[in-house]
Design a protein around this motif. Structure first.
Motif, PDB file in Angstrom:
ATOM      1  N   LEU A 198       2.628  -6.646   6.510  1.00 54.32           N
ATOM      2  CA  LEU A 198       1.571  -7.109   6.606  1.00 54.32           C
ATOM      3  C   LEU A 198       0.475  -6.130   6.413  1.00 54.32           C
ATOM      4  O   LEU A 198      -0.823  -6.461   5.977  1.00 54.32           O
ATOM      5  CB  LEU A 198       1.397  -7.790   8.286  1.00 54.32           C
ATOM      6  N   HIS A 199       0.869  -4.930   6.342  1.00 60.69           N
ATOM      7  CA  HIS A 199      -0.271  -3.875   6.419  1.00 60.69           C
ATOM      8  C   HIS A 199      -0.225  -3.416   4.929  1.00 60.69           C
ATOM      9  O   HIS A 199       0.788  -3.390   4.091  1.00 60.69           O
ATOM     10  CB  HIS A 199       0.451  -2.445   7.176  1.00 60.69           C
ATOM     11  N   PRO A 200      -1.455  -3.157   4.351  1.00 58.85           N
ATOM     12  CA  PRO A 200      -1.780  -2.765   3.095  1.00 58.85           C
ATOM     13  C   PRO A 200      -0.760  -1.669   2.585  1.00 58.85           C
ATOM     14  O   PRO A 200      -0.420  -1.584   1.533  1.00 58.85           O
ATOM     15  CB  PRO A 200      -3.039  -2.604   2.943  1.00 58.85           C
ATOM     16  N   TYR A 201      -0.500  -0.723   3.380  1.00 59.57           N
ATOM     17  CA  TYR A 201       0.065   0.326   3.007  1.00 59.57           C
ATOM     18  C   TYR A 201       1.656   0.131   3.128  1.00 59.57           C
ATOM     19  O   TYR A 201       2.221   0.615   1.880  1.00 59.57           O
ATOM     20  CB  TYR A 201       0.211   1.350   4.295  1.00 59.57           C
ATOM     21  N   GLY A 242     -12.574   5.631  11.845  1.00 55.12           N
ATOM     22  CA  GLY A 242     -12.370   4.856  10.777  1.00 55.12           C
ATOM     23  C   GLY A 242     -10.967   4.734  10.788  1.00 55.12           C
ATOM     24  O   GLY A 242     -10.048   5.450  11.499  1.00 55.12           O
ATOM     25  N   CYS A 243     -10.309   3.676   9.882  1.00 52.64           N
ATOM     26  CA  CYS A 243      -9.049   3.657   9.456  1.00 52.64           C
ATOM     27  C   CYS A 243      -8.660   4.782   8.256  1.00 52.64           C
ATOM     28  O   CYS A 243      -9.442   4.904   7.322  1.00 52.64           O
ATOM     29  CB  CYS A 243      -8.554   2.201   9.019  1.00 52.64           C
ATOM     30  N   PRO A 244      -7.641   5.583   8.405  1.00 53.87           N
ATOM     31  CA  PRO A 244      -7.398   6.624   7.539  1.00 53.87           C
ATOM     32  C   PRO A 244      -7.078   6.170   6.234  1.00 53.87           C
ATOM     33  O   PRO A 244      -7.181   6.917   5.395  1.00 53.87           O
ATOM     34  CB  PRO A 244      -6.119   7.393   8.206  1.00 53.87           C
ATOM     35  N   LEU A 245      -6.566   4.914   5.928  1.00 57.66           N
ATOM     36  CA  LEU A 245      -6.281   4.467   4.709  1.00 57.66           C
ATOM     37  C   LEU A 245      -7.339   3.953   3.765  1.00 57.66           C
ATOM     38  O   LEU A 245      -7.359   3.667   2.642  1.00 57.66           O
ATOM     39  CB  LEU A 245      -5.307   3.244   4.736  1.00 57.66           C
ATOM     40  N   THR A 246      -8.842   3.912   4.418  1.00 60.64           N
ATOM     41  CA  THR A 246      -9.985   3.454   4.000  1.00 60.64           C
ATOM     42  C   THR A 246     -10.155   3.685   2.371  1.00 60.64           C
ATOM     43  O   THR A 246     -10.416   2.929   1.647  1.00 60.64           O
ATOM     44  CB  THR A 246     -11.075   3.709   4.696  1.00 60.64           C
ATOM     45  N   ARG A 274      -8.314   4.598   0.241  1.00 64.59           N
ATOM     46  CA  ARG A 274      -7.232   4.201  -0.901  1.00 64.59           C
ATOM     47  C   ARG A 274      -6.513   2.580  -0.663  1.00 64.59           C
ATOM     48  O   ARG A 274      -6.037   2.257  -1.399  1.00 64.59           O
ATOM     49  CB  ARG A 274      -6.050   5.013  -0.701  1.00 64.59           C
ATOM     50  N   CYS A 275      -7.188   2.065   0.205  1.00 66.46           N
ATOM     51  CA  CYS A 275      -6.899   0.675   0.477  1.00 66.46           C
ATOM     52  C   CYS A 275      -7.653  -0.284  -0.265  1.00 66.46           C
ATOM     53  O   CYS A 275      -8.894  -0.232  -0.497  1.00 66.46           O
ATOM     54  CB  CYS A 275      -7.295   0.249   1.968  1.00 66.46           C
ATOM     55  N   PRO A 276      -7.016  -1.188  -1.024  1.00 64.99           N
ATOM     56  CA  PRO A 276      -7.805  -1.928  -2.135  1.00 64.99           C
ATOM     57  C   PRO A 276      -8.299  -2.893  -1.549  1.00 64.99           C
ATOM     58  O   PRO A 276      -9.164  -3.857  -1.926  1.00 64.99           O
ATOM     59  CB  PRO A 276      -6.369  -2.398  -2.895  1.00 64.99           C
ATOM     60  N   ILE A 277      -8.218  -3.342   0.030  1.00 64.79           N
ATOM     61  CA  ILE A 277      -8.851  -4.437   0.743  1.00 64.79           C
ATOM     62  C   ILE A 277      -9.717  -3.915   1.849  1.00 64.79           C
ATOM     63  O   ILE A 277     -10.069  -4.727   2.694  1.00 64.79           O
ATOM     64  CB  ILE A 277      -8.080  -5.523   1.171  1.00 64.79           C
ATOM     65  N   ALA A 278     -10.303  -2.565   1.626  1.00 64.78           N
ATOM     66  CA  ALA A 278     -10.833  -1.980   2.749  1.00 64.78           C
ATOM     67  C   ALA A 278     -12.492  -2.483   2.809  1.00 64.78           C
ATOM     68  O   ALA A 278     -12.779  -3.037   1.735  1.00 64.78           O
ATOM     69  CB  ALA A 278     -11.293  -0.646   2.396  1.00 64.78           C
ATOM     70  N   THR A 279     -13.018  -2.857   3.995  1.00 57.50           N
ATOM     71  CA  THR A 279     -14.184  -3.441   4.085  1.00 57.50           C
ATOM     72  C   THR A 279     -15.167  -2.488   4.874  1.00 57.50           C
ATOM     73  O   THR A 279     -14.439  -1.018   5.264  1.00 57.50           O
ATOM     74  CB  THR A 279     -14.373  -4.717   5.043  1.00 57.50           C
ATOM     75  N   ALA A 316      -1.155  -2.335  12.463  1.00 57.80           N
ATOM     76  CA  ALA A 316      -2.603  -1.652  12.852  1.00 57.80           C
ATOM     77  C   ALA A 316      -3.692  -1.931  11.541  1.00 57.80           C
ATOM     78  O   ALA A 316      -3.484  -1.001  10.729  1.00 57.80           O
ATOM     79  CB  ALA A 316      -2.333  -0.172  13.268  1.00 57.80           C
ATOM     80  N   CYS A 317      -4.176  -3.072  11.545  1.00 59.67           N
ATOM     81  CA  CYS A 317      -4.777  -3.258  10.293  1.00 59.67           C
ATOM     82  C   CYS A 317      -5.976  -4.272  10.774  1.00 59.67           C
ATOM     83  O   CYS A 317      -5.718  -5.469  11.245  1.00 59.67           O
ATOM     84  CB  CYS A 317      -4.435  -3.773   9.196  1.00 59.67           C
ATOM     85  N   HIS A 318      -7.342  -4.248  10.302  1.00 55.27           N
ATOM     86  CA  HIS A 318      -8.329  -5.209  10.498  1.00 55.27           C
ATOM     87  C   HIS A 318      -8.080  -6.491   9.797  1.00 55.27           C
ATOM     88  O   HIS A 318      -8.673  -7.527  10.013  1.00 55.27           O
ATOM     89  CB  HIS A 318      -9.633  -4.558  10.134  1.00 55.27           C
ATOM     90  N   HIS A 319      -7.392  -6.145   8.547  1.00 54.06           N
ATOM     91  CA  HIS A 319      -7.382  -7.543   7.760  1.00 54.06           C
ATOM     92  C   HIS A 319      -5.671  -7.576   7.149  1.00 54.06           C
ATOM     93  O   HIS A 319      -5.432  -7.503   5.831  1.00 54.06           O
ATOM     94  CB  HIS A 319      -7.944  -7.358   6.418  1.00 54.06           C
TER      95      HIS A 319
HETATM   96  S1  SF4 Z   1      -7.666  -3.310   5.453  1.00 54.62           S
HETATM   97 FE1  SF4 Z   1      -9.085  -1.668   6.454  1.00 54.62          FE
HETATM   98  S2  SF4 Z   1      -7.868  -1.359   8.650  1.00 54.62           S
HETATM   99 FE2  SF4 Z   1      -6.305  -2.461   7.181  1.00 54.62          FE
HETATM  100  S3  SF4 Z   1      -5.407  -0.707   6.045  1.00 54.62           S
HETATM  101 FE3  SF4 Z   1      -7.124  -1.106   4.730  1.00 54.62          FE
HETATM  102  S4  SF4 Z   1      -8.674   0.224   5.090  1.00 54.62           S
HETATM  103 FE4  SF4 Z   1      -7.217   0.068   7.227  1.00 54.62          FE
END
Ligand code: SF4
Length: 184
Positions: free
Chosen positions: A111-114, A143-147, A149-154, A173-176
């Motif tokens: 489920l998590h983008p990482y 904030g989320c540390p992956l922001t 590099r995350c392809p779906i960060a908002t 642990a993800c908002h999306h």
């Molecule tokens: S969608 Fe947002 S909360 Fe989820 S991993 Fe990406 S940056 Fe983090």
């Protein structure tokens, strides 16, 4: 104990530099198990081995665990090895658990983008894997540390640290966690 990890007892008289990498890893396992522990940590236990020896050591760990019944924490960057030995997997990023589930659930539907990125990158090239794992870029602590590099960060991702929560059989642990279509 040496025989139990597949070594001839005569090797007990050898110095470490007289043993191969695989033999040294078997000695390390024998040393860990000789006190009959209830819990063993395998920290990057196969990372320095070539592929064929790695497979032998992974099989040995599984056999010994089935035989002796100890609990094991297997720490690795090698997703193939983790998938082979683990019953339950916790994925860590920047020092935090970002997803945890059974191996079956996690590999069936991370489920998590990482997690999804790691699984995709493991089929691609090491550079891509390293880029995804690179947590050096500064992110606001809230904030989320992956922001970056995350392809779906908002916008929410840069402002609010996602807490670990239960979704079905998975802790994430993800908002999306449902991907772009699941943005909330
Ligand atoms: S969608 Fe947002 S909360 Fe989820 S991993 Fe990406 S940056 Fe983090």
């Amino acid at each position: 104990m040496l025989e139990r990890v597949g070594l001839q007892p005569v090797l007990a008289k050898r110095y470490p530099h007289e043993l191969s990498g695989g033999q040294r890893q078997r000695v390390a396992i024998a040393r860990a198990l000789i006190t009959h522990p209830k819990f063993v940590v395998f920290d990057e236990a196969v990372s320095a081995l070539d592929v064929s020896v790695e497979a032998q050591i992974l099989n040995l760990i599984r056999e010994l665990q089935a035989e002796a019944g100890f609990a094991a924490l297997f720490i690795s960057h090698d997703l193939t090895a983790v998938r082979y030995v683990a019953v339950r997997i916790a994925v860590m990023y920047a020092g935090e658990i970002v997803e945890a589930a059974t191996a079956e659930t996690l590999y069936g539907r991370g489920l998590h983008p990482y997690t999804r990125g790691l699984q995709a990158a493991s089929d691609l090239i090491d550079d891509e894997n390293a880029r995804l794992a690179d947590a050096s870029e500064e992110v606001a602590p809230e904030g989320c540390p992956l922001t970056p590099r995350c392809p779906i960060a908002t916008e929410k991702c840069g402002l609010e640290h996602p807490a670990l929560r239960q979704i079905g059989e998975t802790l994430v642990a993800c908002h999306h966690p449902e991907g772009p279509a699941g943005h909330a």
